[in-house]
Write an enzyme that holds these catalytic residues in place. Structure first.
Site, PDB file in Angstrom:
ATOM      1  N   ASP A 212       3.400   5.280   5.419  1.00 20.76           N
ATOM      2  CA  ASP A 212       3.430   4.945   3.984  1.00 20.76           C
ATOM      3  C   ASP A 212       4.588   5.710   3.342  1.00 20.76           C
ATOM      4  O   ASP A 212       4.393   6.537   2.456  1.00 20.76           O
ATOM      5  CB  ASP A 212       2.070   5.333   3.376  1.00 20.76           C
ATOM      6  CG  ASP A 212       1.925   4.857   1.935  1.00 20.76           C
ATOM      7  OD1 ASP A 212       2.743   4.019   1.498  1.00 20.76           O
ATOM      8  OD2 ASP A 212       1.002   5.328   1.255  1.00 20.76           O
TER       9      ASP A 212
ATOM     10  N   HIS B  27      -4.314   9.399 -10.784  1.00 25.76           N
ATOM     11  CA  HIS B  27      -4.705   9.638  -9.392  1.00 25.76           C
ATOM     12  C   HIS B  27      -5.070  11.108  -9.184  1.00 25.76           C
ATOM     13  O   HIS B  27      -4.525  11.995  -9.844  1.00 25.76           O
ATOM     14  CB  HIS B  27      -3.560   9.239  -8.462  1.00 25.76           C
ATOM     15  CG  HIS B  27      -4.017   8.881  -7.079  1.00 25.76           C
ATOM     16  ND1 HIS B  27      -5.340   8.724  -6.734  1.00 25.76           N
ATOM     17  CD2 HIS B  27      -3.319   8.623  -5.940  1.00 25.76           C
ATOM     18  CE1 HIS B  27      -5.440   8.400  -5.470  1.00 25.76           C
ATOM     19  NE2 HIS B  27      -4.227   8.328  -4.947  1.00 25.76           N
TER      20      HIS B  27
ATOM     21  N   ARG C  40       1.484   4.684 -12.719  1.00 28.16           N
ATOM     22  CA  ARG C  40       0.610   5.624 -12.008  1.00 28.16           C
ATOM     23  C   ARG C  40       1.119   7.049 -12.211  1.00 28.16           C
ATOM     24  O   ARG C  40       2.281   7.352 -11.933  1.00 28.16           O
ATOM     25  CB  ARG C  40       0.606   5.245 -10.529  1.00 28.16           C
ATOM     26  CG  ARG C  40       0.028   6.270  -9.596  1.00 28.16           C
ATOM     27  CD  ARG C  40      -0.274   5.589  -8.278  1.00 28.16           C
ATOM     28  NE  ARG C  40      -0.327   6.507  -7.176  1.00 28.16           N
ATOM     29  CZ  ARG C  40      -0.584   6.122  -5.931  1.00 28.16           C
ATOM     30  NH1 ARG C  40      -0.789   4.828  -5.661  1.00 28.16           N
ATOM     31  NH2 ARG C  40      -0.626   6.989  -4.959  1.00 28.16           N
TER      32      ARG C  40
ATOM     33  N   SER D  70      -2.618  -2.678  -0.943  1.00 32.00           N
ATOM     34  CA  SER D  70      -2.319  -1.255  -0.751  1.00 32.00           C
ATOM     35  C   SER D  70      -1.025  -1.046   0.034  1.00 32.00           C
ATOM     36  O   SER D  70      -0.803  -1.675   1.073  1.00 32.00           O
ATOM     37  CB  SER D  70      -3.491  -0.623   0.012  1.00 32.00           C
ATOM     38  OG  SER D  70      -3.075   0.543   0.682  1.00 32.00           O
ATOM     39  N   GLY D  71      -0.237  -0.100  -0.425  1.00 40.42           N
ATOM     40  CA  GLY D  71       0.975   0.236   0.314  1.00 40.42           C
ATOM     41  C   GLY D  71       0.643   0.941   1.614  1.00 40.42           C
ATOM     42  O   GLY D  71       1.248   0.674   2.655  1.00 40.42           O
ATOM     43  N   LEU D  72      -0.359   1.832   1.541  1.00 37.50           N
ATOM     44  CA  LEU D  72      -0.752   2.567   2.746  1.00 37.50           C
ATOM     45  C   LEU D  72      -1.210   1.610   3.844  1.00 37.50           C
ATOM     46  O   LEU D  72      -0.752   1.678   4.981  1.00 37.50           O
ATOM     47  CB  LEU D  72      -1.886   3.551   2.402  1.00 37.50           C
ATOM     48  CG  LEU D  72      -2.585   4.187   3.596  1.00 37.50           C
ATOM     49  CD1 LEU D  72      -1.636   5.078   4.381  1.00 37.50           C
ATOM     50  CD2 LEU D  72      -3.810   4.992   3.157  1.00 37.50           C
TER      51      LEU D  72
ATOM     52  N   GLU E  26       4.501   4.144  -9.302  1.00 37.53           N
ATOM     53  CA  GLU E  26       4.120   5.556  -9.431  1.00 37.53           C
ATOM     54  C   GLU E  26       5.345   6.403  -9.768  1.00 37.53           C
ATOM     55  O   GLU E  26       6.471   6.070  -9.352  1.00 37.53           O
ATOM     56  CB  GLU E  26       3.446   6.033  -8.143  1.00 37.53           C
ATOM     57  CG  GLU E  26       4.302   5.963  -6.904  1.00 37.53           C
ATOM     58  CD  GLU E  26       3.483   5.978  -5.606  1.00 37.53           C
ATOM     59  OE1 GLU E  26       2.469   5.259  -5.516  1.00 37.53           O
ATOM     60  OE2 GLU E  26       3.880   6.710  -4.672  1.00 37.53           O
TER      61      GLU E  26
ATOM     62  N   ASN F 207       2.941   9.342   0.910  1.00 38.35           N
ATOM     63  CA  ASN F 207       1.561   9.113   0.471  1.00 38.35           C
ATOM     64  C   ASN F 207       1.034  10.344  -0.279  1.00 38.35           C
ATOM     65  O   ASN F 207       1.316  11.485   0.102  1.00 38.35           O
ATOM     66  CB  ASN F 207       0.670   8.784   1.674  1.00 38.35           C
ATOM     67  CG  ASN F 207      -0.734   8.423   1.235  1.00 38.35           C
ATOM     68  OD1 ASN F 207      -1.572   9.297   1.023  1.00 38.35           O
ATOM     69  ND2 ASN F 207      -0.984   7.146   1.063  1.00 38.35           N
ATOM     70  N   SER F 208       0.256  10.088  -1.307  1.00 33.54           N
ATOM     71  CA  SER F 208      -0.215  11.170  -2.188  1.00 33.54           C
ATOM     72  C   SER F 208      -1.095  12.197  -1.483  1.00 33.54           C
ATOM     73  O   SER F 208      -1.254  13.316  -1.975  1.00 33.54           O
ATOM     74  CB  SER F 208      -1.003  10.571  -3.354  1.00 33.54           C
ATOM     75  OG  SER F 208      -0.216   9.652  -4.034  1.00 33.54           O
TER      76      SER F 208
ATOM     77  N   ASP G 103       4.565   1.146  -5.018  1.00 36.75           N
ATOM     78  CA  ASP G 103       5.139   2.473  -4.730  1.00 36.75           C
ATOM     79  C   ASP G 103       5.974   2.946  -5.936  1.00 36.75           C
ATOM     80  O   ASP G 103       5.498   2.910  -7.046  1.00 36.75           O
ATOM     81  CB  ASP G 103       5.961   2.432  -3.431  1.00 36.75           C
ATOM     82  CG  ASP G 103       5.064   2.184  -2.215  1.00 36.75           C
ATOM     83  OD1 ASP G 103       3.857   2.459  -2.314  1.00 36.75           O
ATOM     84  OD2 ASP G 103       5.566   1.699  -1.191  1.00 36.75           O
TER      85      ASP G 103
ATOM     86  N   LYS H  67       9.065   7.244  -1.088  1.00 38.79           N
ATOM     87  CA  LYS H  67       7.830   7.953  -1.452  1.00 38.79           C
ATOM     88  C   LYS H  67       7.120   8.504  -0.215  1.00 38.79           C
ATOM     89  O   LYS H  67       7.423   8.127   0.929  1.00 38.79           O
ATOM     90  CB  LYS H  67       6.899   7.045  -2.262  1.00 38.79           C
ATOM     91  CG  LYS H  67       6.464   5.751  -1.623  1.00 38.79           C
ATOM     92  CD  LYS H  67       5.320   5.862  -0.611  1.00 38.79           C
ATOM     93  CE  LYS H  67       4.093   6.504  -1.149  1.00 38.79           C
ATOM     94  NZ  LYS H  67       3.170   5.539  -1.777  1.00 38.79           N
TER      95      LYS H  67
ATOM     96  N   ASP I 102       0.554  -2.687  -4.939  1.00 36.79           N
ATOM     97  CA  ASP I 102       0.957  -1.288  -4.940  1.00 36.79           C
ATOM     98  C   ASP I 102       2.479  -1.291  -4.768  1.00 36.79           C
ATOM     99  O   ASP I 102       2.993  -1.512  -3.670  1.00 36.79           O
ATOM    100  CB  ASP I 102       0.263  -0.594  -3.762  1.00 36.79           C
ATOM    101  CG  ASP I 102       0.663   0.856  -3.632  1.00 36.79           C
ATOM    102  OD1 ASP I 102       1.541   1.294  -4.395  1.00 36.79           O
ATOM    103  OD2 ASP I 102       0.096   1.538  -2.753  1.00 36.79           O
TER     104      ASP I 102
HETATM  105  C1  SPV Z   1      -2.441   2.949  -1.465  1.00 35.74           C
HETATM  106  O1  SPV Z   1      -3.503   2.384  -1.229  1.00 35.74           O
HETATM  107  O2  SPV Z   1      -1.422   2.781  -0.810  1.00 35.74           O
HETATM  108  C2  SPV Z   1      -2.366   3.897  -2.579  1.00 35.74           C
HETATM  109  C3  SPV Z   1      -3.522   4.672  -2.892  1.00 35.74           C
HETATM  110  O3  SPV Z   1      -1.308   4.065  -3.123  1.00 35.74           O
HETATM  111  S1  SPV Z   1      -3.355   6.183  -2.096  1.00 35.74           S
HETATM  112  O4  SPV Z   1      -3.307   5.970  -0.685  1.00 35.74           O
HETATM  113  O5  SPV Z   1      -4.521   6.924  -2.539  1.00 35.74           O
HETATM  114  O6  SPV Z   1      -2.139   6.833  -2.564  1.00 35.74           O
HETATM  115 MG    MG Z   2       0.279   3.442  -2.073  1.00 39.57          MG
END
Ligand code: SPV
Ligand code: MG
Length: 552
Positions: A73, A204, A173, A61-63, A129, A137-138, A102, A135, A100
Site C-alpha cells: 500500500d 482516522h 482525510r 480500499s487502497g490497501l 488523505e 499505510n497509516s 490515497d 504514501k 480510496d
Molecule cells: C485503506 O483501506 O486502504 C485505508 C484505510 O486507507 S487504512 O488501511 O486504515 O489506512
Molecule cells: Mg488506503
C-alpha cells in the site's frame, strides 16, 4: 450519462437504485443524518459480494486493492492501474463506490485528472488523505510527514473543480491523530479542508479504543459529516458511533482478510491431500461462480443476439415403477425425494441448466403421482407388459430435431450432458469408462463394446464407435457402462425413428430395450461413444438412492 446494464456493459455507469445516479446515492449516504456503512471491496467479484450482502455502498480500499495485486500500500500500482481495477468494480455492481484515492497521486494537477477520470468511469466519490506521494499505510511506522495544509487545500479545491457530476463526493482525510500531532492540529486541518470545499471529513485513528475519535467528534460539532475507519478500535459497539452522530463507518479490509484465511486453508488441504475430496463441498460451487458473474444474463443475451439455433429437446423414460419396497408403493422411483425434490425434478433441472428446456416425460406406473411443472407428459398405459422401446415409441412425435434421451432413474453431473450436447456426432452415447468395474457383480449393467476403449487421455478426441450394448457382456471385454443417456442430432433422430419402424415390423417394439435399439442402429450408422469417468448414478437400490442424495 448512459443507463447501467445489469452487468455494467457501459463505461459511463451512473444509475444506482431507484433511478438515482450513483453520485447522488453516495452523497445521500454521506450526508444523511442516519449512520451509513461502506464495505470494502478490491475487485469486481468482491464488489458483487458487498452488494449481495445488502450494503448500500462500497469502499474501494487502497490497501486491499494493492494487496490483491500482490503489492504494498505504497502507490506501487500506478494510478491508471488502480483506475482499471476500479472500473472492474464499477462494472460489477450498481452500488456507489467511494474510492480510496490515497494522496490523490501527486499534486493538485494529478488530483484534477484523477477525479475527472473517476467520474467518467462511474466512481461516485473519492477520499484523499493529507500525506505525501508516495504514501505509506497509516498503520506502518510512526510520525509520518503530512502535507502542508494550504497545499492540501489546493488539492481539495482542484478535485472539486474537476468533478464531472455535481453530486460527486470528495472526502478529505485527516491523518494528524495517526501522525501524533494531536487533537488541535487535527481540528485545525479538518476545518481548513472543510473550508476548502471537502464534502466530509474522514478522521482516522490507529488507537485500540475510539476515545480520540469520539473526542474529535464532540469538538467538531457536526460542521460537516464525519467518516471513520474502526479497523484498530474494532471492539467499540456501533451504537456508540450512532449516538455520537458519525455519518459513515467504513469496514475497510475485511473481505480481503477473510478471503486470505479461506484461500490458505484450501491451498493447504489440497497440497496435503493431493486431492480435492476434502475441499469440494467446503468451497463455492462452479455454478455459484457462474451465477455471481452473471452467466444467466449472457445466456439471455445469446438468445437475443446470436442467430437462432434450434435447441435440443429431451425425452425422459420414466414409465417403470422400480422396486424399492414400500417407497415405490404409491409412486414410481422417479418421484422419490433426492435433496428436497423428486429424482425426476433433479434430472429436469440438469437438463434445463444445459439449455434443454423442452422436456417430454413418458410416465406409466402410478402416473398420477408423476407431476412436474413445465414438462410435457406422455402416458404409456401398457407399462406393465411393455418395455423401454414401447415407452420411447409413445414419445415418438417428440423425437424430431436434436434430442436427448435418458432414463428417468439416472442422475448425472452437468458436464456429461454438456459433453453430449457439444458432440458433433449424429448419435452420441454417454459411457462411463470406469463403469465395468463400478459395482459388485450381480447387478445388471448395460456394458458397452466399442471399437476403441478409453485411451486414458481426456484430451484425445479420436472418436470411438459402438459395437454392442448388453447386460451379458463380461466386464473384462467391455469398454465401460452406458449411463442410460444419449443424444441424437436431427439426422440421428431420423435413423432412430427408422430403426423403431423396422423393429415394429419385426414385432420387437413391445419387448425390446434401448440397448438393443442402439446396437441395431450401430450396425447401420456411426454411433459414437463419449467416455466419461463417474459422476453419475442410476438408482436401482436403496443404497443407490442414498448415494444419489450425496451427488451434489
Ligand atoms: C485503506 O483501506 O486502504 C485505508 C484505510 O486507507 S487504512 O488501511 O486504515 O489506512
Ligand atoms: Mg488506503
Amino acid at each position: 450519462m448512459k443507463e447501467v446494464t445489469p452487468f455494467g456493459m457501459s463505461k459511463k455507469v451512473s444509475t444506482s437504485h431507484a433511478g438515482m445516479t450513483r453520485f447522488a446515492a453516495l452523497r445521500r449516504e454521506i450526508m444523511s443524518s442516519e449512520i451509513s456503512f461502506l464495505m470494502e471491496a478490491h475487485d469486481g467479484l468482491s464488489a458483487k459480494i458487498v452488494e449481495e450482502a445488502g450494503f448500500r455502498g462500497v469502499w474501494a480500499s487502497g490497501l486491499t486493492t494493492s494487496a490483491a495485486l500482490g503489492l504494498r500500500d505504497s502507490n506501487e500500482a500506478s494510478w491508471t492501474q488502480v483506475l482499471d481495477q476500479l472500473e472492474y468494480m464499477a462494472d460489477a455492481t450498481r452500488l456507489p463506490i467511494l474510492v480510496d484515492g490515497d494522496t490523490g497521486h501527486g499534486n493538485f494537477n494529478n488530483v484534477r485528472r484523477f477525479v475527472r477520470k473517476l467520474g467518467e468511469r462511474g466512481l461516485a466519490g473519492v477520499c484523499i488523505e493529507d500525506k505525501l506521494f508516495p504514501k505509506t499505510n497509516s498503520f506502518i511506522g510512526e510520525g509520518q510527514a503530512l502535507a502542508d495544509i494550504e497545499e492540501f487545500c489546493g488539492r481539495i479545491k482542484a478535485g472539486k473543480d474537476s468533478q464531472v457530476d455535481d453530486d460527486f463526493v470528495l472526502i478529505a482525510r485527516v491523518e494528524a491523530l495517526i501522525s501524533g500531532l494531536g487533537m488541535a492540529e487535527a481540528l485545525r486541518r479538518a476545518e481548513a479542508y472543510h473550508q476548502a470545499g471537502a464534502d466530509a471529513i474522514l478522521i482516522h485513528s490507529k488507537r485500540s479504543t475510539a476515545e480520540e475519535i469520539l473526542a474529535f467528534t464532540r469538538a467538531w460539532g457536526n460542521r460537516a459529516p464525519l467518516v471513520i475507519v474502526p479497523t484498530m478500535y474494532y471492539a467499540t459497539p456501533t451504537a456508540v458511533y450512532r449516538e455520537a452522530g458519525i455519518s459513515t463507518v467504513i469496514w475497510a479490509n475485511h473481505l480481503l482478510r477473510s478471503a486470505l484465511v479461506a484461500m490458505r486453508e484450501t491451498a493447504a488441504r489440497i497440497a496435503e491431500d493431493e486431492s480435492l475430496m476434502r475441499v469440494e463441498g467446503q468451497v463455492a460451487s462452479v455454478q455459484e461462480v457462474f451465477r455471481l458473474v452473471g452467466n444467466a444474463e449472457l445466456e439471455q443475451a445469446e438468445r437475443q443476439y446470436l442467430p437462432a439455433r434450434p435447441s435440443a429437446t429431451a425425452v425422459v423414460l420414466a414409465a417403470s415403477g422400480g422396486d424399492l419396497g414400500t417407497l415405490t408403493v404409491d409412486r414410481p422411483k422417479c418421484m422419490l425425494d433426492v435433496r428436497g425434490r423428486p429424482l425426476l425434478g433433479n434430472l429436469v433441472h440438469t437438463l434445463r441448466e444445459s439449455g434443454v428446456r423442452d422436456v417430454t416425460v413418458v410416465r406409466g406406473y402410478r402416473k398420477e403421482a408423476v407431476r412436474l411443472d413445465g414438462v410435457r407428459m406422455v402416458d404409456n398405459d401398457r407399462h406393465a407388459e411393455t418395455g423401454e422401446l414401447w415407452s420411447l415409441a409413445c414419445a415418438r412425435e417428440a423425437i424430431r430435431g436434436e434430442t436427448v434421451i435418458t432414463y428417468g432413474d439416472v442422475l448425472f453431473r452437468r458436464h456429461i450432458l454438456d459433453g453430449l450436447l457439444r458432440s458433433e456426432a449424429d448419435v452420441a452415447l454417454a459411457v462411463d469408462s470406469l463403469g465395468a468395474t463400478r459395482r459388485p457383480s450381480g447387478t445388471a449393467r448395460d456394458l458397452v463394446v466399442a471399437d476403441r476403449p478409453f485411451s486414458g487421455d481426456y484430451l484425445d478426441d479420436t472418436p470411438a464407435h459402438l459395437r454392442r450394448i448388453a447386460t451379458d457382456i463380461a466386464p473384462a471385454d467391455s469398454c465401460g457402462e452406458w449411463m442410460g443417456l444419449f443424444r441424437v442430432s436431427a439426422r440421428g433422430a431420423g435413423w432412430l425413428r427408422e430403426e423403431m419402424t423396422a423393429m415394429e415390423a419385426e414385432g420387437l417394439l413391445e419387448a425390446a430395450d434401448l440397448p438393443l435399439l442402439l446396437t441395431r442402429m450401430a450396425a447401420r450408422h456411426p454411433v459414437q461413444v463419449l467416455y466419461f469417468a463417474g459422476h453419475w448414478l442410476d438408482i436401482d437400490t436403496l443404497g443407490d438412492l442414498a448415494e444419489a442424495r450425496n451427488l451434489g
